[in-house]
Structure formats: C-alpha cells, structure tokens
Motif scaffolding. Structure first.
Motif, PDB file in Angstrom:
ATOM      1  N   VAL A 145      27.969 -23.714   0.853  1.00  0.00           N
ATOM      2  CA  VAL A 145      28.495 -24.758  -0.044  1.00  0.00           C
ATOM      3  C   VAL A 145      27.547 -25.953  -0.091  1.00  0.00           C
ATOM      4  O   VAL A 145      27.282 -26.511  -1.164  1.00  0.00           O
ATOM      5  N   LEU A 146      27.013 -26.331   1.070  1.00  0.00           N
ATOM      6  CA  LEU A 146      26.117 -27.486   1.127  1.00  0.00           C
ATOM      7  C   LEU A 146      24.828 -27.258   0.336  1.00  0.00           C
ATOM      8  O   LEU A 146      24.184 -28.224  -0.095  1.00  0.00           O
ATOM      9  N   MET A 147      24.453 -26.000   0.137  1.00  0.00           N
ATOM     10  CA  MET A 147      23.260 -25.714  -0.665  1.00  0.00           C
ATOM     11  C   MET A 147      23.420 -26.204  -2.100  1.00  0.00           C
ATOM     12  O   MET A 147      22.437 -26.515  -2.775  1.00  0.00           O
ATOM     13  N   PHE A 148      24.668 -26.291  -2.566  1.00  0.00           N
ATOM     14  CA  PHE A 148      24.927 -26.736  -3.939  1.00  0.00           C
ATOM     15  C   PHE A 148      25.092 -28.246  -4.038  1.00  0.00           C
ATOM     16  O   PHE A 148      25.042 -28.795  -5.127  1.00  0.00           O
ATOM     17  N   LEU A 149      25.293 -28.906  -2.901  1.00  0.00           N
ATOM     18  CA  LEU A 149      25.456 -30.359  -2.907  1.00  0.00           C
ATOM     19  C   LEU A 149      24.099 -31.019  -2.712  1.00  0.00           C
ATOM     20  O   LEU A 149      23.888 -31.827  -1.809  1.00  0.00           O
ATOM     21  N   GLU A 150      23.174 -30.659  -3.566  1.00  0.00           N
ATOM     22  CA  GLU A 150      21.816 -31.187  -3.475  1.00  0.00           C
ATOM     23  C   GLU A 150      21.660 -32.388  -4.395  1.00  0.00           C
ATOM     24  O   GLU A 150      22.416 -32.558  -5.350  1.00  0.00           O
ATOM     25  N   PHE A 151      20.683 -33.211  -4.090  1.00  0.00           N
ATOM     26  CA  PHE A 151      20.479 -34.421  -4.877  1.00  0.00           C
ATOM     27  C   PHE A 151      18.998 -34.779  -4.888  1.00  0.00           C
ATOM     28  O   PHE A 151      18.242 -34.405  -3.985  1.00  0.00           O
ATOM     29  N   SER A 152      18.602 -35.489  -5.922  1.00  0.00           N
ATOM     30  CA  SER A 152      17.203 -35.892  -6.070  1.00  0.00           C
ATOM     31  C   SER A 152      16.887 -37.082  -5.186  1.00  0.00           C
ATOM     32  O   SER A 152      17.772 -37.876  -4.834  1.00  0.00           O
ATOM     33  N   VAL A 153      15.623 -37.195  -4.830  1.00  0.00           N
ATOM     34  CA  VAL A 153      15.130 -38.324  -4.048  1.00  0.00           C
ATOM     35  C   VAL A 153      14.107 -39.066  -4.911  1.00  0.00           C
ATOM     36  O   VAL A 153      13.190 -38.434  -5.458  1.00  0.00           O
ATOM     37  N   PRO A 154      14.247 -40.373  -5.067  1.00  0.00           N
ATOM     38  CA  PRO A 154      13.397 -41.133  -6.005  1.00  0.00           C
ATOM     39  C   PRO A 154      11.902 -40.949  -5.821  1.00  0.00           C
ATOM     40  O   PRO A 154      11.152 -40.932  -6.796  1.00  0.00           O
TER      41      PRO A 154
END
Length: 205
Positions: free
Chosen positions: A29-38
């Motif tokens: 599940v955590l694999m889908f909770l990804e986010f960009s880093v500036p």
C-alpha cells in the motif's frame, strides 16, 4: 521434543507468517503513497514502502525483512508499468537496506546496534542504487523517454551535470540515502512500542 514445545513453535511460526503477510501488505500500500520532492526531477518519487520490511527485519530477523521486500514487489508486478524492471530494482535496493540492519541487530540486540545497522543498510542501498539505476532501471526508461530528455530534466535543476551517471551520483544517491534514513528515524521512534505485537510476545505480558 515435547508436544507442548512443538505446539508453541507451531504457533510462533504461524504468527511470524501472519506478521510477514501483514507487513508485506502495508508495504504494498505504501508503494502507492508516493510523492514528489522539489529538488528532484518529477519522475522520481519518494515512498516509505521499505519501512515495514525494516521493522520486520528487526522483529523477526533479516530473512523475514527480505521476504517482505520480495512479497510486496511480487504483488506490485500485477500493476507494474515497467515490465518488472522497477520491481526488480526495488527488491534489490530493499534487500540491501534491511539485510545488514537485520543481521547486525540479530547479533547485537541493542538500540545503538539497530541504528548503526539500519544506517549501514541505508548507505549500502544508496551506493547500490547507482548500479541498479544505471544498468537496470534507466535503460528501460530510455525506451519511452529519450536519454537526452531525462538528462535535461536533471539539468533544469542543476545545469552543471552532463551525464546520466553524474546525475545518479549527485541526485539519486543522496535521495535514496535520505529515503532510507527517514525509515530508520521512524523505526527508532515506533519499534519499541510495536515490537511485542510483531513478535507475538504481547500475549505473554
């Protein structure tokens, strides 16, 4: 060996398998909770899917941690957009992270050893990421995103880089290290509280 001992060991094995399955599902599940880093190109995302594997390696041993890395990536294969290439790299890096941590903690069960082992794993993962990205992941990306376009995305952030290898060293290696260290920090904060549950010893308290 007595019947009571055999029964106890069977319960421990079942609990361990249950915990591995649960942590693998959380990691998936955590694999889908990804986010960009500036400070990174938009195609590089941060996630904390290695955290459950690190917890598992401490609570149940290094092999369990590696199994969690493997299972989460096998599950992700069914939704893969990289033909398994991304999952292979993710597994290799995850194993490099949790295996040293689990091995060191298994032999020296102290908080300091756990932290040092996890940090060693984070550094190893960061170094191996150079090889993994350069020879496995990025060659796949070149099939649908030109190599020059990828390099341009890095140069938009730091114009001085002039090769993919240099980009991986300057950007991806510190990024991967920080990613690992975040998992280390969270583990240090929560492991003591949840370890009795992960080990199944809370029932005897």
């Amino acid at each position: 060996m007595s019947t009571v001992t055999k029964t106890t060991e069977k319960h421990v094995d079942i609990w361990k398998l249950t915990m591995i399955a649960m942590l693998s599902a959380i990691a998936f599940v955590l694999m889908f909770l990804e986010f960009s880093v500036p400070i990174m190109p938009p195609f590089i995302k941060m996630d904390l899917s290695d955290l459950p594997a690190l917890l598992g390696a401490f609570a149940m041993g290094p092999v369990s941690g590696v199994m969690i890395c493997l299972i989460k990536n096998l599950m992700h294969l069914f939704l893969s957009s990289t033909g398994g290439v991304g999952e292979l790299s993710n597994f290799i890096l995850g194993a490099c992270f949790v295996l040293p941590a689990g091995l060191i903690y298994r032999n020296w069960k102290k908080k300091k050893s756990a932290v040092l082992g996890a940090m060693a794993g984070a550094f190893l993962m960061a170094l191996v990421s150079i090889v993994s990205n350069y020879y496995i992941v990025y060659p796949f990306y070149y099939s649908f995103m030109a190599k020059d376009a990828i390099l341009t995305a890095y140069q938009a952030i730091l114009p001085g880089v002039d090769s993919i290898l240099e980009c991986l060293i300057v950007f991806n290696t510190p990024f991967t290290l920080v990613k690992g260290l975040i998992s280390v920090g969270i583990t240090v904060l929560i492991y003591k509280q949840i370890s009795p549950f992960l080990k199944g010893t809370y029932r005897n308290q």
